[in-house]
Design a protein around this motif. Sequence first.
Motif: not given
Length: 350
Positions: A163-189
């Motif tokens: 996607a980067q070679t095509r000049n697309l904008t890339v947003l990416s995040t990873h969810c973590y088990e230890i943060e599962r109780a924290i609201a919106y963590q991947p969304v905040i990322d």
Amino acid sequence: MNDQSNAFGSTFGYWLRRTRNALDLTQEALATRVSCSQAAIKKIEADERRPSRGLALRLAEHLMVPALERAAFLEAARVPKAADALHLDKLPVDTITAATDAPHDPPAHEGDLKVPFVGRAIEFGQFTGLLTHLTAGAGHVVLMEGEAGIGKSRLMREVAHDAQTRNLTVLSTHCYEIERAIAYQPVIDLATQASLVTTVDRLRAMAPTLLAEITALVPALAARLPDLPALSADLPEARQARLFQALLGLLDGLAQNRPLLVMVDDLQWADDASLRFLHFFARQVASRPVLFICTYRDDELGANAALSSLVESLRRERHARPMALARLAQGDTEALLLRLNDPTLSGPNL
């Protein structure tokens, strides 16, 4: 360090995140190297805390800050405005491995070994087709499932590089088990990445009340938008609906100039609030130039009612495509082992 540093309103946390990903280090891996907790790295990257001088010295060492630039780095770590002196290339934020001399052979997240990319020609070809046909009027959602360690994250990194070679904008995040109780963590990322690469003029095109909702998730944005109204005291349901519209507007702004790739890895560990937004966002993708990829462990569906509901619902959408990642065939496994033992061997990565 040069005057390109503040092209996107960078902060020390933003610089740290960009540099860490350019070195293909996860937050966990960097935390291990500098002898601190992963939570500490996460808070520093979110500009919620400043590192101690000792931690800053260790960060400088493991992030390979040149000796002549160490003093400026240490000052930026402790003094917010000093981050303007940090070098930052004029590129959109990218949490995927930076491009290397071998386009399909980036370093693996575990250790420094370059792991060959083999056995995923069909799946990679499907993603290539979706990226090629991404238009202003149509997008897709891919639900990639498979067991732990089967290669979902690696395939996503390859797609991101394409996607980067095509000049697309890339947003990416990873969810973590230890943060599962924290609201919106991947969304905040995702919102943090999107807001940092969105111009102030584009942000100002949104309603002030919606910007205020985003700023509640991304406090660093308040420095660029200092005159936003106070948040409404509406019922939680109304606030959530407004937040979802605000986040959609933020991502729409990024997708106006060029197609957008959004990736969420290990969705089985996302909190329920994040799953609700991601379901909402996924349904909107059909009419937008967006490719939205989610990965999750299929063996978690039975024990995760919220994830199971999301997957079942999205599979009914015409623009959603399930992708079950199987184990490598014997021939591909043999090829992988051969190339791991002898990286000089030539041959196609796919």
